[in-house]
Design an enzyme around this catalytic site. Structure first.
Site, PDB file in Angstrom:
ATOM      1  N   GLY A  12       0.785  -1.235   0.000  1.00 14.01           N
ATOM      2  CA  GLY A  12       0.000   0.000   0.000  1.00 14.01           C
ATOM      3  C   GLY A  12       0.815   1.281   0.000  1.00 14.01           C
ATOM      4  N   ASN A  14       1.551   3.149  -2.577  1.00 14.13           N
ATOM      5  CA  ASN A  14       0.859   4.137  -3.417  1.00 14.13           C
ATOM      6  C   ASN A  14      -0.343   4.716  -2.676  1.00 14.13           C
ATOM      7  OD1 ASN A  14       1.941   4.559  -6.267  1.00 14.13           O
ATOM      8  ND2 ASN A  14       2.110   2.337  -6.053  1.00 14.13           N
ATOM      9  N   ARG A  91      -6.228  -8.267  -8.194  1.00 12.31           N
ATOM     10  CA  ARG A  91      -7.306  -9.159  -8.645  1.00 12.31           C
ATOM     11  C   ARG A  91      -7.876  -8.619  -9.943  1.00 12.31           C
ATOM     12  NH1 ARG A  91      -7.078 -13.923  -6.973  1.00 12.31           N
ATOM     13  NH2 ARG A  91      -9.232 -14.282  -7.603  1.00 12.31           N
ATOM     14  N   ILE A  92      -8.200  -9.523 -10.843  1.00 11.08           N
ATOM     15  CA  ILE A  92      -8.842  -9.101 -12.090  1.00 11.08           C
ATOM     16  C   ILE A  92     -10.322  -8.889 -11.819  1.00 11.08           C
ATOM     17  CG2 ILE A  92      -9.451  -9.851 -14.428  1.00 11.08           C
ATOM     18  CD1 ILE A  92      -6.730 -11.314 -14.478  1.00 11.08           C
ATOM     19  N   ASN A 107      -6.161   3.049 -12.297  1.00 13.78           N
ATOM     20  CA  ASN A 107      -5.193   2.023 -11.893  1.00 13.78           C
ATOM     21  C   ASN A 107      -3.797   2.556 -12.168  1.00 13.78           C
ATOM     22  OD1 ASN A 107      -4.213  -0.600 -11.129  1.00 13.78           O
ATOM     23  ND2 ASN A 107      -3.916  -1.062 -13.302  1.00 13.78           N
ATOM     24  N   HIS A 109       0.042   0.956 -13.108  1.00  8.88           N
ATOM     25  CA  HIS A 109       0.735  -0.268 -13.507  1.00  8.88           C
ATOM     26  C   HIS A 109       2.206   0.072 -13.712  1.00  8.88           C
ATOM     27  CE1 HIS A 109       1.199  -4.273 -15.119  1.00  8.88           C
ATOM     28  NE2 HIS A 109       1.892  -3.755 -16.117  1.00  8.88           N
ATOM     29  N   THR A 141     -10.399  -0.310 -17.978  1.00 10.67           N
ATOM     30  CA  THR A 141     -11.388  -0.898 -18.874  1.00 10.67           C
ATOM     31  C   THR A 141     -11.397  -2.411 -18.623  1.00 10.67           C
ATOM     32  OG1 THR A 141      -9.751  -1.171 -20.625  1.00 10.67           O
ATOM     33  CG2 THR A 141     -11.040   0.866 -20.662  1.00 10.67           C
ATOM     34  N   LEU A 144      -7.268  -6.209 -19.107  1.00 18.09           N
ATOM     35  CA  LEU A 144      -6.286  -6.080 -18.017  1.00 18.09           C
ATOM     36  C   LEU A 144      -5.186  -5.073 -18.351  1.00 18.09           C
ATOM     37  CD1 LEU A 144      -5.129  -7.232 -15.300  1.00 18.09           C
ATOM     38  CD2 LEU A 144      -3.784  -8.786 -16.717  1.00 18.09           C
ATOM     39  N   GLU A 174       6.063   6.345  -9.225  1.00 16.88           N
ATOM     40  CA  GLU A 174       4.633   6.047  -9.030  1.00 16.88           C
ATOM     41  C   GLU A 174       4.060   6.966  -7.951  1.00 16.88           C
ATOM     42  OE1 GLU A 174       3.427   1.896  -8.733  1.00 16.88           O
ATOM     43  OE2 GLU A 174       5.336   1.260  -9.568  1.00 16.88           O
TER      44      GLU A 174
HETATM   45  C1  GAR Z   1       3.044  -1.046  -7.547  1.00 16.44           C
HETATM   46  O1  GAR Z   1       4.293  -1.094  -8.170  1.00 16.44           O
HETATM   47  C2  GAR Z   1       1.938  -1.011  -8.585  1.00 16.44           C
HETATM   48  O2  GAR Z   1       2.280  -0.294  -9.732  1.00 16.44           O
HETATM   49  C3  GAR Z   1       1.788  -2.482  -8.895  1.00 16.44           C
HETATM   50  O3  GAR Z   1       1.892  -3.129  -7.660  1.00 16.44           O
HETATM   51  C4  GAR Z   1       2.741  -2.349  -6.806  1.00 16.44           C
HETATM   52  C5  GAR Z   1       1.992  -2.113  -5.520  1.00 16.44           C
HETATM   53  O4  GAR Z   1       2.817  -1.474  -4.573  1.00 16.44           O
HETATM   54  N1  GAR Z   1       0.530  -2.750  -9.547  1.00 16.44           N
HETATM   55  C6  GAR Z   1       0.359  -3.664 -10.506  1.00 16.44           C
HETATM   56  O5  GAR Z   1       1.247  -4.408 -10.882  1.00 16.44           O
HETATM   57  C7  GAR Z   1      -1.038  -3.727 -11.095  1.00 16.44           C
HETATM   58  N2  GAR Z   1      -1.072  -4.476 -12.303  1.00 16.44           N
HETATM   59  P1  GAR Z   1       2.160  -0.739  -3.326  1.00 16.44           P
HETATM   60  O6  GAR Z   1       1.208  -1.750  -2.679  1.00 16.44           O
HETATM   61  O7  GAR Z   1       3.325  -0.428  -2.429  1.00 16.44           O
HETATM   62  O8  GAR Z   1       1.435   0.478  -3.832  1.00 16.44           O
END
Ligand code: GAR
Length: 208
Positions: A12, A14, A91-92, A107, A109, A141, A144, A174
């Protein structure tokens, strides 16, 4: 005041960046809840300690994807959000769920989409010999890791980088671009025109 619900699956970081920027910068918004699909998601503890409402919808406790989506939607609806923010939510989500929240679900990524959707993005970028990597904030959308791109960050891939080093460099960006993109949303600065996201005041949508 717009109401934000954040979905997480783990650390968590982000989510933390979003909560902190929202409070520090006085956005016209409030993070009203953090919801996870696993009770051991570390980010839940952080949110609780900040006095933010939390909820867990365990995907493992649900008999099907549809049942999970239904329970998740119910948990989310209780907080009446204007915006759903997926922050490391692994989760998708099914097409019905996505359709219901289309245009108000973001989202992040950790790749320069449309390159490397899915898992192990940094490993795949290194294996492909990419010289640049980055992260993408996009509207969700049904496909994925796909959808209108709000903002991207670009970082160099350095000789000798391993997955962890590259992931850390991208993650630091990010934490900059996601709060900015969410702020733009809550300030009504984003429009989707012909499937592309434009900023009403022409702000730069790339961090290099
Ligand atoms: C982040 O790097 C995010 O971009 C990625 O998971 C990590 C979560 O870190 N998300 C994905 O890969 C989604 N497809 P966090 O829990 O420390 O924010």
């Amino acid at each position: 005041m717009k109401r934000i619900v954040i979905l997480i699956s783990g650390r968590g970081s982000n989510m933390q960046a979003l909560v902190e920027r929202c409070a520090e910068q006085g956005w016209p918004a409030r993070v009203v809840a953090v919801i996870a699909n696993r009770s051991d998601a570390a980010g839940l503890r952080w949110a609780e300690a900040r006095g933010i409402a939390t909820a867990v919808v365990e995907h493992k406790a649900q008999p099907s994807r549809e049942a999970f989506d239904f329970e998740l939607a119910r948990a989310i609806d209780a907080f009446e959000p204007d915006l759903l923010v997926l922050a490391g939510f692994m989760r998708i989500l099914g097409p019905d769920f996505v359709r219901r929240h289309e245009g108000r679900m973001l989202n992040i990524h950790p790749s320069l989409l449309p390159a490397f959707p899915g898992l192990h993005t940094h490993r795949r970028a290194l294996a492909a010999g990419c010289k640049a990597a980055g992260a993408t904030v996009h509207f969700v959308t049904a496909e994925l890791d796909h959808g209108p791109i709000v903002m991207q960050s670009v970082v160099p891939v350095r000789p000798g980088d391993d997955e962890a080093a590259l992931a850390a460099r991208v993650l630091a960006t990010e934490h900059q671009i996601y709060p900015l993109a969410v702020r733009w949303f809550v300030e009504d600065k984003l429009r989707i025109e012909g499937g592309l996201v434009v900023h009403a005041d022409g702000a730069s949508q790339v961090l290099i």
